[in-house]
Design a protein around this motif. Structure first.
Motif, PDB file in Angstrom:
ATOM      1  N   ILE A  78      18.139  40.170 -53.870  1.00 45.36           N
ATOM      2  CA  ILE A  78      17.457  40.521 -52.727  1.00 45.36           C
ATOM      3  C   ILE A  78      15.798  40.910 -52.977  1.00 45.36           C
ATOM      4  O   ILE A  78      15.144  40.339 -52.175  1.00 45.36           O
ATOM      5  CB  ILE A  78      18.110  42.008 -51.796  1.00 45.36           C
ATOM      6  CG1 ILE A  78      19.487  41.528 -51.440  1.00 45.36           C
ATOM      7  CG2 ILE A  78      17.175  42.331 -50.857  1.00 45.36           C
ATOM      8  CD1 ILE A  78      20.238  42.735 -51.149  1.00 45.36           C
ATOM      9  N   CYS A  79      15.713  41.368 -54.024  1.00 42.69           N
ATOM     10  CA  CYS A  79      14.231  41.453 -54.444  1.00 42.69           C
ATOM     11  C   CYS A  79      13.697  40.245 -54.632  1.00 42.69           C
ATOM     12  O   CYS A  79      12.449  40.035 -54.233  1.00 42.69           O
ATOM     13  CB  CYS A  79      13.987  42.272 -55.785  1.00 42.69           C
ATOM     14  SG  CYS A  79      14.377  43.958 -55.537  1.00 42.69           S
ATOM     15  N   GLU A  80      14.401  39.354 -55.414  1.00 45.04           N
ATOM     16  CA  GLU A  80      13.996  37.918 -55.585  1.00 45.04           C
ATOM     17  C   GLU A  80      13.477  37.300 -54.200  1.00 45.04           C
ATOM     18  O   GLU A  80      12.477  36.649 -54.000  1.00 45.04           O
ATOM     19  CB  GLU A  80      14.481  37.083 -56.265  1.00 45.04           C
ATOM     20  CG  GLU A  80      14.380  35.596 -56.554  1.00 45.04           C
ATOM     21  CD  GLU A  80      15.269  34.977 -57.362  1.00 45.04           C
ATOM     22  OE1 GLU A  80      15.052  33.966 -57.672  1.00 45.04           O
ATOM     23  OE2 GLU A  80      16.112  35.363 -57.668  1.00 45.04           O
ATOM     24  N   LEU A  81      14.388  37.383 -53.179  1.00 46.43           N
ATOM     25  CA  LEU A  81      14.343  36.590 -52.013  1.00 46.43           C
ATOM     26  C   LEU A  81      12.948  37.208 -51.167  1.00 46.43           C
ATOM     27  O   LEU A  81      12.196  36.537 -50.632  1.00 46.43           O
ATOM     28  CB  LEU A  81      15.400  36.727 -51.019  1.00 46.43           C
ATOM     29  CG  LEU A  81      16.632  35.765 -51.661  1.00 46.43           C
ATOM     30  CD1 LEU A  81      17.758  36.056 -50.676  1.00 46.43           C
ATOM     31  CD2 LEU A  81      16.215  34.162 -51.301  1.00 46.43           C
ATOM     32  N   ILE A  98      16.246  26.720 -52.526  1.00 45.98           N
ATOM     33  CA  ILE A  98      17.311  26.688 -53.359  1.00 45.98           C
ATOM     34  C   ILE A  98      17.945  27.863 -54.009  1.00 45.98           C
ATOM     35  O   ILE A  98      19.133  27.762 -54.302  1.00 45.98           O
ATOM     36  CB  ILE A  98      16.544  25.927 -54.572  1.00 45.98           C
ATOM     37  CG1 ILE A  98      16.083  24.434 -54.501  1.00 45.98           C
ATOM     38  CG2 ILE A  98      17.226  26.044 -55.981  1.00 45.98           C
ATOM     39  CD1 ILE A  98      15.108  23.910 -55.527  1.00 45.98           C
ATOM     40  N   VAL A  99      17.363  28.893 -54.014  1.00 47.89           N
ATOM     41  CA  VAL A  99      17.769  30.061 -54.347  1.00 47.89           C
ATOM     42  C   VAL A  99      18.885  30.669 -53.433  1.00 47.89           C
ATOM     43  O   VAL A  99      19.866  31.107 -53.786  1.00 47.89           O
ATOM     44  CB  VAL A  99      16.762  31.220 -54.529  1.00 47.89           C
ATOM     45  CG1 VAL A  99      17.432  32.720 -54.685  1.00 47.89           C
ATOM     46  CG2 VAL A  99      15.651  31.240 -55.765  1.00 47.89           C
ATOM     47  N   LEU A 100      18.563  30.387 -52.056  1.00 45.31           N
ATOM     48  CA  LEU A 100      19.824  30.860 -51.216  1.00 45.31           C
ATOM     49  C   LEU A 100      20.921  29.679 -51.315  1.00 45.31           C
ATOM     50  O   LEU A 100      21.969  30.349 -51.004  1.00 45.31           O
ATOM     51  CB  LEU A 100      19.216  30.636 -49.764  1.00 45.31           C
ATOM     52  CG  LEU A 100      18.104  31.704 -49.197  1.00 45.31           C
ATOM     53  CD1 LEU A 100      17.537  31.427 -47.786  1.00 45.31           C
ATOM     54  CD2 LEU A 100      18.859  33.034 -49.200  1.00 45.31           C
ATOM     55  N   ALA A 101      20.706  28.786 -51.646  1.00 44.67           N
ATOM     56  CA  ALA A 101      21.664  27.576 -51.585  1.00 44.67           C
ATOM     57  C   ALA A 101      22.808  27.786 -52.911  1.00 44.67           C
ATOM     58  O   ALA A 101      23.818  27.614 -52.732  1.00 44.67           O
ATOM     59  CB  ALA A 101      21.336  26.264 -51.799  1.00 44.67           C
ATOM     60  N   THR A 102      22.021  28.250 -54.041  1.00 43.68           N
ATOM     61  CA  THR A 102      22.844  28.460 -55.034  1.00 43.68           C
ATOM     62  C   THR A 102      22.958  30.064 -55.694  1.00 43.68           C
ATOM     63  O   THR A 102      22.590  30.050 -56.892  1.00 43.68           O
ATOM     64  CB  THR A 102      21.960  27.727 -56.442  1.00 43.68           C
ATOM     65  OG1 THR A 102      20.679  28.086 -56.392  1.00 43.68           O
ATOM     66  CG2 THR A 102      22.165  26.375 -55.920  1.00 43.68           C
ATOM     67  N   GLY A 145      21.192  27.073 -64.811  1.00 43.78           N
ATOM     68  CA  GLY A 145      20.298  25.923 -64.910  1.00 43.78           C
ATOM     69  C   GLY A 145      19.108  25.929 -64.023  1.00 43.78           C
ATOM     70  O   GLY A 145      18.093  25.793 -64.202  1.00 43.78           O
ATOM     71  N   PHE A 146      19.470  26.048 -62.643  1.00 42.48           N
ATOM     72  CA  PHE A 146      18.570  25.994 -61.681  1.00 42.48           C
ATOM     73  C   PHE A 146      17.660  27.506 -61.928  1.00 42.48           C
ATOM     74  O   PHE A 146      16.462  27.297 -61.536  1.00 42.48           O
ATOM     75  CB  PHE A 146      19.241  26.122 -60.230  1.00 42.48           C
ATOM     76  CG  PHE A 146      19.642  24.822 -59.774  1.00 42.48           C
ATOM     77  CD1 PHE A 146      18.619  23.865 -59.455  1.00 42.48           C
ATOM     78  CD2 PHE A 146      20.875  24.751 -59.372  1.00 42.48           C
ATOM     79  CE1 PHE A 146      18.791  22.890 -58.838  1.00 42.48           C
ATOM     80  CE2 PHE A 146      21.133  23.477 -58.908  1.00 42.48           C
ATOM     81  CZ  PHE A 146      20.227  22.356 -58.427  1.00 42.48           C
ATOM     82  N   ALA A 147      18.100  28.612 -62.329  1.00 40.69           N
ATOM     83  CA  ALA A 147      17.248  29.703 -62.380  1.00 40.69           C
ATOM     84  C   ALA A 147      16.469  29.336 -63.417  1.00 40.69           C
ATOM     85  O   ALA A 147      15.175  30.107 -63.258  1.00 40.69           O
ATOM     86  CB  ALA A 147      18.415  30.981 -62.700  1.00 40.69           C
ATOM     87  N   GLN A 148      16.736  28.770 -64.478  1.00 44.69           N
ATOM     88  CA  GLN A 148      15.828  28.541 -65.666  1.00 44.69           C
ATOM     89  C   GLN A 148      14.751  27.505 -65.324  1.00 44.69           C
ATOM     90  O   GLN A 148      13.308  27.964 -65.441  1.00 44.69           O
ATOM     91  CB  GLN A 148      16.614  28.181 -66.924  1.00 44.69           C
ATOM     92  CG  GLN A 148      17.304  28.987 -67.587  1.00 44.69           C
ATOM     93  CD  GLN A 148      18.328  28.463 -68.424  1.00 44.69           C
ATOM     94  OE1 GLN A 148      18.559  27.250 -68.607  1.00 44.69           O
ATOM     95  NE2 GLN A 148      18.983  29.234 -69.105  1.00 44.69           N
ATOM     96  N   VAL A 149      15.143  26.480 -64.397  1.00 43.06           N
ATOM     97  CA  VAL A 149      13.919  25.692 -63.960  1.00 43.06           C
ATOM     98  C   VAL A 149      13.152  26.302 -63.083  1.00 43.06           C
ATOM     99  O   VAL A 149      11.798  26.225 -63.006  1.00 43.06           O
ATOM    100  CB  VAL A 149      14.684  24.454 -63.300  1.00 43.06           C
ATOM    101  CG1 VAL A 149      13.608  23.563 -62.676  1.00 43.06           C
ATOM    102  CG2 VAL A 149      15.516  23.685 -64.411  1.00 43.06           C
ATOM    103  N   ILE A 150      13.652  27.270 -62.083  1.00 46.92           N
ATOM    104  CA  ILE A 150      12.871  27.952 -61.079  1.00 46.92           C
ATOM    105  C   ILE A 150      11.928  28.806 -61.849  1.00 46.92           C
ATOM    106  O   ILE A 150      10.619  28.959 -61.500  1.00 46.92           O
ATOM    107  CB  ILE A 150      13.534  28.630 -60.187  1.00 46.92           C
ATOM    108  CG1 ILE A 150      14.152  27.358 -59.167  1.00 46.92           C
ATOM    109  CG2 ILE A 150      12.756  29.470 -59.502  1.00 46.92           C
ATOM    110  CD1 ILE A 150      15.176  28.054 -57.982  1.00 46.92           C
ATOM    111  N   THR A 151      12.582  29.575 -62.890  1.00 41.44           N
ATOM    112  CA  THR A 151      11.603  30.521 -63.659  1.00 41.44           C
ATOM    113  C   THR A 151      10.409  29.779 -64.470  1.00 41.44           C
ATOM    114  O   THR A 151       9.128  30.373 -64.215  1.00 41.44           O
ATOM    115  CB  THR A 151      12.204  31.171 -64.610  1.00 41.44           C
ATOM    116  OG1 THR A 151      13.308  31.809 -63.886  1.00 41.44           O
ATOM    117  CG2 THR A 151      11.659  32.162 -65.458  1.00 41.44           C
ATOM    118  N   ILE A 152      10.619  28.468 -65.036  1.00 44.50           N
ATOM    119  CA  ILE A 152       9.477  27.799 -65.374  1.00 44.50           C
ATOM    120  C   ILE A 152       8.578  27.484 -64.511  1.00 44.50           C
ATOM    121  O   ILE A 152       7.260  27.538 -64.670  1.00 44.50           O
ATOM    122  CB  ILE A 152      10.128  26.631 -66.242  1.00 44.50           C
ATOM    123  CG1 ILE A 152      10.947  27.075 -67.441  1.00 44.50           C
ATOM    124  CG2 ILE A 152       9.041  25.542 -66.663  1.00 44.50           C
ATOM    125  CD1 ILE A 152      11.748  25.950 -67.935  1.00 44.50           C
TER     126      ILE A 152
END
Length: 174
Positions: free
Chosen positions: A4-7, A78-82, A88-95
Motif C-alpha cells: 500500500i505504501c508502495e502504491l 505492473i505493481v498492481l498486476a503482479t 523478478g519484476f520487483a527487482q527490475v522495477i527497483t533498478i
C-alpha cells in the motif's frame, strides 16, 4: 502494508512529476519595454519573451519529468498486476526506480543551476539577472523544481522500501 505504501508513493511520484512537467511545459512570460530610438519620437514598446524551450536545462527537466511520470504510471500498473507475483519484476522495477532517481536529480540540478543564474546573475561573466524582470516565469520554474525534487524523494523511498523488503526476505532465510 508495504504494498500500500508502495502504491501511494508511486501514485504520488506520478502526480508530482506530471505536475512539474505541465508547469514547465506551459511556462512563458512576455514583458514590454519602452525603447527610445531618438528624442524626437515617442518610445516604442518592444516585447521580450521568456519561454521554457529557450533554455536547454528546462527542456531536459521537462523530458525527465515526462519520462519519470510515464514510468511511474507503467510501474504502478505492473505493481498492481503482479501483486502476489514474481520477484523478478520487483527487482527490475527497483533498478528502474534507482535510474529514475538519477535522471530526476540530474535534471533538477541543471534546472536549478540555470535558475540561480537567472535569479542572481553572474557578474564575472557579465550575465545580468532576469528573474527581476520575468518574475512569474522564474516562480513557476522554481515550483516545478520543488515538485520534481519531492517526486525524486518519493522514488528514493520506493528504492528504500525495496531494499528493506529484500533485507527482510534474506534475513528470514538465515
Amino acid at each position: 502494508m508495504s504494498s500500500i505504501c508502495e502504491l501511494i508513493l508511486r501514485f504520488m511520484a506520478l502526480l508530482l512529476t506530471l505536475a512539474a512537467a505541465i508547469i514547465i511545459g506551459v511556462n512563458k512570460q512576455t514583458k514590454f519595454f519602452p525603447v527610445q530610438l531618438t528624442p524626437a519620437f515617442p518610445p516604442v514598446e518592444v516585447a521580450a519573451r521568456a519561454k521554457w524551450h529557450y533554455l536547454s536545462a528546462l527542456v531536459y527537466s521537462l523530458v525527465a519529468n515526462i519520462t519519470a511520470s510515464s514510468y511511474a504510471a507503467i510501474s504502478t500498473l505492473i505493481v498492481l498486476a503482479t501483486r502476489n507475483g514474481e520477484a523478478g519484476f520487483a527487482q527490475v522495477i527497483t533498478i528502474f526506480d534507482a535510474a529514475i532517481v538519477g535522471l530526476l536529480f540530474s535534471a533538477n540540478g541543471a534546472a536549478l543551476a540555470v535558475g540561480i543564474i537567472g535569479y542572481k546573475g553572474n557578474s564575472h561573466l557579465q550575465w545580468n539577472k532576469v528573474c527581476n524582470v520575468f518574475d512569474s516565469f522564474c516562480d513557476r520554474v522554481a515550483i516545478s523544481i520543488v515538485l520534481s525534487l519531492v517526486a525524486s524523494f518519493a522514488f528514493i523511498a520506493l528504492v528504500a522500501l525495496a531494499v528493506l523488503s529484500l533485507q527482510k526476505r534474506f534475513a528470514t532465510r538465515t
